[in-house]
Design a protein around this motif. Structure first.
Motif, PDB file in Angstrom:
ATOM      1  N   ARG A 125       0.833  -1.202   0.000  1.00  0.00           N
ATOM      2  CA  ARG A 125       0.000   0.000   0.000  1.00  0.00           C
ATOM      3  C   ARG A 125       0.868   1.252   0.000  1.00  0.00           C
ATOM      4  O   ARG A 125       1.904   1.305   0.668  1.00  0.00           O
ATOM      5  CB  ARG A 125      -0.905  -0.001   1.235  1.00  0.00           C
ATOM      6  N   THR A 163      -1.280   7.925  -1.084  1.00  0.00           N
ATOM      7  CA  THR A 163      -2.416   7.957  -2.006  1.00  0.00           C
ATOM      8  C   THR A 163      -3.502   6.957  -1.654  1.00  0.00           C
ATOM      9  O   THR A 163      -4.631   7.073  -2.130  1.00  0.00           O
ATOM     10  CB  THR A 163      -1.939   7.671  -3.438  1.00  0.00           C
ATOM     11  N   ARG A 178      -3.370   3.873  -2.597  1.00  0.00           N
ATOM     12  CA  ARG A 178      -3.358   2.820  -3.623  1.00  0.00           C
ATOM     13  C   ARG A 178      -2.839   1.515  -3.023  1.00  0.00           C
ATOM     14  O   ARG A 178      -1.854   1.507  -2.287  1.00  0.00           O
ATOM     15  CB  ARG A 178      -2.481   3.252  -4.794  1.00  0.00           C
ATOM     16  N   GLN A 179      -3.497   0.381  -3.383  1.00  0.00           N
ATOM     17  CA  GLN A 179      -3.112  -0.927  -2.864  1.00  0.00           C
ATOM     18  C   GLN A 179      -2.932  -1.902  -4.018  1.00  0.00           C
ATOM     19  O   GLN A 179      -3.619  -1.810  -5.036  1.00  0.00           O
ATOM     20  CB  GLN A 179      -4.180  -1.450  -1.902  1.00  0.00           C
ATOM     21  N   TRP A 180      -2.015  -2.847  -3.843  1.00  0.00           N
ATOM     22  CA  TRP A 180      -1.738  -3.790  -4.915  1.00  0.00           C
ATOM     23  C   TRP A 180      -1.048  -5.024  -4.343  1.00  0.00           C
ATOM     24  O   TRP A 180      -0.605  -5.044  -3.202  1.00  0.00           O
ATOM     25  CB  TRP A 180      -0.862  -3.142  -5.987  1.00  0.00           C
ATOM     26  N   THR A 182      -4.029  -4.500  -8.962  1.00  0.00           N
ATOM     27  CA  THR A 182      -4.819  -3.683  -8.044  1.00  0.00           C
ATOM     28  C   THR A 182      -6.258  -4.176  -7.929  1.00  0.00           C
ATOM     29  O   THR A 182      -6.911  -3.948  -6.908  1.00  0.00           O
ATOM     30  CB  THR A 182      -4.827  -2.220  -8.497  1.00  0.00           C
TER      31      THR A 182
END
Length: 758
Positions: free
Chosen positions: A644, A648, A650-652, A750
Motif C-alpha cells: 500500500r 495515495t 493505492r493498494q496492490w 490492483t
C-alpha cells in the motif's frame, strides 16, 4: 491613487476588473472548518467555543460583520449570507493588495531604475493578479486575503516611514497599523514585524531612542485595541489561555510539520507545496520557478527591493516551511508576491527586450488556469456544505432512516459542518472507533438496519474488511483539476460516499487483507494464534463457498506445523495443516452451516499440538464467503503479500512470472476482471497468458495501466477451477534495489474479480 499616468489607470482597471469578476462568481457555500468557524463568529463571537478558532481574528470578524450587514438582504439564508460576506471581503481585499503592491513597487524604484518607467511595477502587479492561488483565494470565505491586504498596507507605510525625510509621526502611524493588522490574522506579524524592527533602528539613528520607543509603543497600542475587547468577550485571560492552548495542541497533534519531522524528503515536499501547487499546472510552475531563480542574482543591483523582499517575506518563508502544514496551499499566499517580483526582475535583467511580452504571455496562461479553477470552485459542488445538503435531502426522501458510518478523519472534519449546517439531520451518525471505524456498523447490520452510508477516506486501507460486493460508490467527493491543488489542506478535502448493502461478511479482528488491517491486528496483538481472527458472516440457507488464505512464515526446524481451525457459529470445519509459505484453502459449506438469517460469528485459530510458538507466524491475507453460484477467488502460488502507498491509498499485490489462481463456487461461465500496472523500466509491454487444464485460453498484451476482462467458460474452469498465469517479462527485485530481495516480480495487480455471467 494619485496621478493620471497610463500605468496608474491600467492598474486601477485591473483591480476593478478583478473585483467585478469575483463579485460575479461569488461562492454561496462554507467549504472548510475554518470558514464555518468564521461564520459562527459572525453570528456570535466566542473564541472559547471556536467561534472563530483561536487566536480569535477580531479585526477580520468586525470587517466580516460589516460586509454581512450589507449583503444580508440579498442572501437566501444565514449560511449563504456568511459565505457571501466573507467572499466579498476577500475579493475587495485582493483588489486592495493589487493597488498597494503597485504603490510599493513604484516607490521602490531605486538606482538602476530611477529614470525608468513604471512598467515593471505594472507587470508584477498583473502577474500577481493572474496567479491561480491569488485569484482563487480571493473568492474563498477565509481570512487569508484580508490578512495579506493588511500586511501589504503596513509594509507600504513602513517603507515610507523608513525614508530619510520621513517624520516620526509616519513611523508611529505605520507601527499602529501593524498592531491593528495583526488582529486580522496572526501570520501578519511575520510579514510586518521584521520590517517594523528595521524601521525602529532607522528611527533610532535618525532621531533618538526615546522616539523609537514611542513608535514601538504605538504598535503595542494597536495590538491592545483589539486584544483587550477580545479577552473580555472570551471571559478573561485564563479562559483565553485555555482556548489558545487547546488550539495549539490540535495544531501540533498529527500535523506533518518540518520542525516535527525533519528530513530532506519532508523539506522537498514542503517546497513543492509552497512553490508548485499555487500555480496549479506544473509546466507553468516550473517556468515561473526557473524565472524566479534567475531573478535572485539580479537583486544585487536592487538594494531597496532586496531589503523589502528579504525582511518582508524571508522570515515568513522560514516560519511557513517549519511550522505550517504546507499541504494547506493557501498558507503560501503571501509568497506569491516575492515570486512574481523575482520573475519580472529576472526577465528585466537578463532578457530586457522581451521581458514585458514574456511576462504578459505568462500572465495570460496563468489567468486562463485561474478562471477555469475559479469556475470549478464556485460550481463543482464538492464542498462539505453542499455534500451535507445532498445527504440531508437523500435522507429525507428515504423511507428508512439512514445510518452513516465515517472514517475518523471525515467524522472529525465534518463535525463542525454537521452541527452548523444540519443541526437536526434526517440520518444517524454511527460510532467511529479510532482505526476500527468499520466495526461501528456491525451492530446496525446485525439489527438489520439499512441503508448504511459510509464516508470513506480514500487513503485508508480498511475497506477490505467488508465484503467488496456490498460496497457501491454513490459519489466521489473531490475537487477536479486545476482547482484541486489550490484547495490543498481543505478540511474535509476529499472522501468517498458509499452505499453498503447487507454485506455477506465483515471482518472484526486479527486479519491482514491489507497492510493497514495487518498493522491494526499487530498493534492490538490480535491474530489467529492469540485471540483468534474473528468475523461475522451473513446467514444463508443454501450451500456456500469459503476461502481463507495467507502466509505461514518458515518456523524453526523443530517446531510442529500449525493447524488452521475454523469455527462458524457452533460448527467446526475440517482443520487444515499448514506448510511454510503462502496458502489458500477453500471449503464448501453444506446448507445450514451458517444459519438462515442474521449474522453468525466466525473464528479462525492457528494451533499446534503440542502447543508451540510456530503459529505466531501465521498471517491471514485472504477471505471470502459467498453463496453457491457466486464465484470466489483463491490466490495460490506466485502471489505476494499486499502492499500500500500510504500517501495515495493505492493498494496492490505483486504477481510473479508464474502464478496460480483458483476460482471456486461458480456454477457457469465467469468474467475475470484484472487491473493493475507494471514497472516503467520494462522495454516492452508485458504479455499475460492464462492457461486452464493445460491449454492457453488467453494471451493479453497489457498497457500501462491496464484493465482487461476475460471470459472463462465452465468447461475451461473444470471441476477444480484452477488457472495458471504466465507473465513476461519479469525481474528479480533485489537486482533493481541492490538488496537481498529474491522475489521474481512481473506485474502489480490492483483489482482481481470474478463475476458470474448469467
Amino acid at each position: 491613487m494619485r496621478g493620471t499616468a497610463f500605468h496608474d489607470r491600467f492598474v486601477l482597471a485591473v483591480a476593478a476588473l478583478f473585483v467585478c469578476l469575483h463579485l460575479a462568481w461569488l461562492p454561496r457555500h462554507l467549504e472548510d472548518i475554518d470558514s464555518i468557524n468564521f461564520a459562527l463568529g459572525l453570528r456570535h463571537y466566542d473564541v472559547a467555543a471556536h467561534q472563530p478558532h483561536p487566536p480569535g481574528y477580531p479585526v477580520f470578524i468586525a470587517l466580516g460583520r460589516a460586509c454581512a450587514a450589507i449583503v444580508s438582504p440579498f442572501a437566501p439564508d444565514l449560511a449563504s449570507r456568511d459565505a457571501i460576506a466573507m467572499a466579498v471581503l476577500a475579493g475587495l481585499s485582493g483588489a486592495c493588495v493589487l493597488l498597494v503592491l503597485y504603490r510599493i513597487l513604484r516607490d521602490l524604484r531605486d538606482e538602476p531604475d530611477a529614470s525608468n518607467t513604471t512598467s515593471p511595477a505594472v507587470v508584477i502587479t498583473t502577474l500577481v493578479t493572474a496567479t491561480p492561488l491569488f485569484w482563487v483565494t480571493a473568492s474563498r470565505p477565509l481570512s487569508d486575503m484580508p490578512g495579506l491586504a493588511g500586511a501589504l498596507t503596513c509594509q507600504w507605510l513602513l517603507l515610507r516611514a523608513a525614508r530619510p525625510e520621513a517624520s516620526w509621526r509616519g513611523a508611529a502611524m505605520a507601527a499602529l497599523g501593524c498592531g491593528v493588522a495583526s488582529g486580522l490574522r496572526s501570520q501578519v506579524t511575520w510579514l510586518v514585524v521584521p520590517l517594523l524592527a528595521w524601521v525602529l533602528l532607522r528611527v533610532r539613528r535618525r532621531d533618538d531612542l526615546r522616539t523609537a520607543l514611542g513608535v514601538a509603543a504605538a504598535a503595542f497600542v494597536g495590538v491592545l485595541s483589539w486584544a483587550v475587547p477580545m479577552v473580555v468577550l472570551v471571559g478573561g485571560i485564563g479562559a483565553y489561555r485555555a482556548a489558545l492552548t487547546s488550539q495549539a495542541g490540535q495544531d501540533f497533534e498529527g500535523v506533518p510539520m518540518l520542525v516535527l519531522q525533519p528530513g530532506l524528503r519532508r523539506l522537498a515536499q514542503a517546497l513543492a507545496d509552497t512553490f508548485v501547487s499555487g500555480w496549479s499546472w506544473w509546466p507553468l510552475s516550473a517556468a515561473m520557478l526557473v524565472l524566479a531563480a534567475a531573478g535572485v542574482p539580479a537583486l544585487r543591483r536592487r538594494a531597496t527591493l532586496a531589503t523589502w523582499l528579504g525582511l518582508g517575506y524571508g522570515p515568513y518563508l522560514v516560519y511557513h516551511l517549519l511550522f505550517h502544514e504546507t499541504e494547506t496551499t493557501r498558507y503560501a499566499l503571501p509568497l506569491v508576491v516575492p515570486v512574481a517580483t523575482l520573475v519580472v526582475v529576472g526577465l528585466a535583467r537578463w532578457t530586457p527586450r522581451v521581458a514585458v511580452p514574456a511576462a504578459l504571455v505568462a500572465c495570460g496562461i496563468a489567468l486562463g488556469v485561474s478562471l477555469h479553477a475559479h469556475r470549478q470552485y464556485v460550481g463543482a459542488g464538492a464542498n462539505v456544505s453542499e455534500v451535507m445538503g445532498r445527504m440531508e435531502s437523500e435522507a429525507r426522501q428515504s423511507t428508512v432512516r439512514p445510518q452513516v458510518l465515517m472514517h475518523r478523519r471525515v467524522w472529525a472534519e465534518t463535525r463542525r459542518a454537521r452541527a452548523t449546517l444540519v443541526p437536526n439531520p434526517a440520518f444517524d451518525v454511527l460510532p467511529s472507533p479510532r482505526m476500527q471505524e468499520w466495526q461501528g456498523a456491525v451492530a446496525a447490520w446485525r439489527a438489520g438496519k439499512v441503508p448504511i452510508w459510509w464516508l470513506v477516506d480514500p487513503r485508508r486501507g480498511d475497506r477490505a474488511a467488508i465484503d467488496p460486493r456490498a460496497l457501491h460508490v454513490r459519489e466521489h467527493v473531490m475537487w477536479p483539476m486545476p482547482v484541486a491543488p489550490l484547495l490543498g489542506g481543505m478540511r474535509p478535502h476529499a472522501f468517498d460516499w458509499y452505499d453498503v448493502t447487507a454485506p455477506q461478511w465483515v471482518l472484526i479482528d486479527g486479519w491482514g487483507l491489507t497492510p493497514e488491517l495487518a498493522g491494526i491486528a499487530a498493534a492490538g496483538q490480535k491474530g489467529p494464534s492469540t485471540t483468534g481472527a474473528t468475523a461475522v458472516v451473513r446467514g444463508q440457507a443454501g450451500v456456500c463457498t469459503l476461502v481463507i488464505g495467507g502466509r505461514y512464515l518458515a518456523p524453526p526446524a523443530e517446531a510442529p506445523a500449525p493447524t488452521l481451525a475454523v469455527r462458524i457459529g457452533e460448527t467446526d470445519l475440517p482443520p487444515v495443516t499448514l506448510s511454510p509459505g503462502a496458502f489458500a484453502h477453500t471449503w464448501t459449506l453444506p446448507a445450514g452451516t451458517i444459519g438462515p438469517t442474521g449474522y453468525a460469528p466466525l473464528t479462525v485459530r492457528a494451533t499446534t499440538t503440542p502447543a508451540g510458538a510456530a503459529n505466531e507466524r501465521v498471517f491471514l491475507e485472504q477471505f471470502d464467503v459467498q453463496p453457491a453460484g457466486v464465484p470466489v477467488i483463491a490466490l495460490e502460488a506466485g502471489w505476494y503479500e499486499p502492499e500500500r502507498d500510504v500517501a495515495t491509498g493505492r493498494q496492490w499485490r505483486w504477481v510473479g512470472d508464474e502464478s496460480r489462481v483458483r476460482i471456486a463456487g461458480a456454477s457457469g461461465d465467469v468474467r475475470l476482471v484484472i487491473a493493475g500496472t507494471y514497472p516503467r523500466h520494462y522495454e516492452r509491454a508485458p504479455v499475460l497468458e492464462i492457461i486452464a487444464s493445460g491449454q492457453r485460453i488467453a494471451s493479453l498484451t497489457l498497457t500501462r495501466p491496464f484493465a482487461v476482462e476475460q471470459r472463462i467458460t465452465a468447461q475451461q474452469l473444470g471441476a477444480e477451477g484452477r488457472l495458471k498465469w504466465r507473465v513476461s517479462p519479469s525481474f528479480v527485485a533485489g537486482e533493481r534495489t541492490g538488496s537481498a530481495d529474491a522475489r521474481r516480480l512481473a506485474i502489480e495487480i490492483t483489482t482481481l474479480r470474478a463475476d458470474a455471467i448469467r
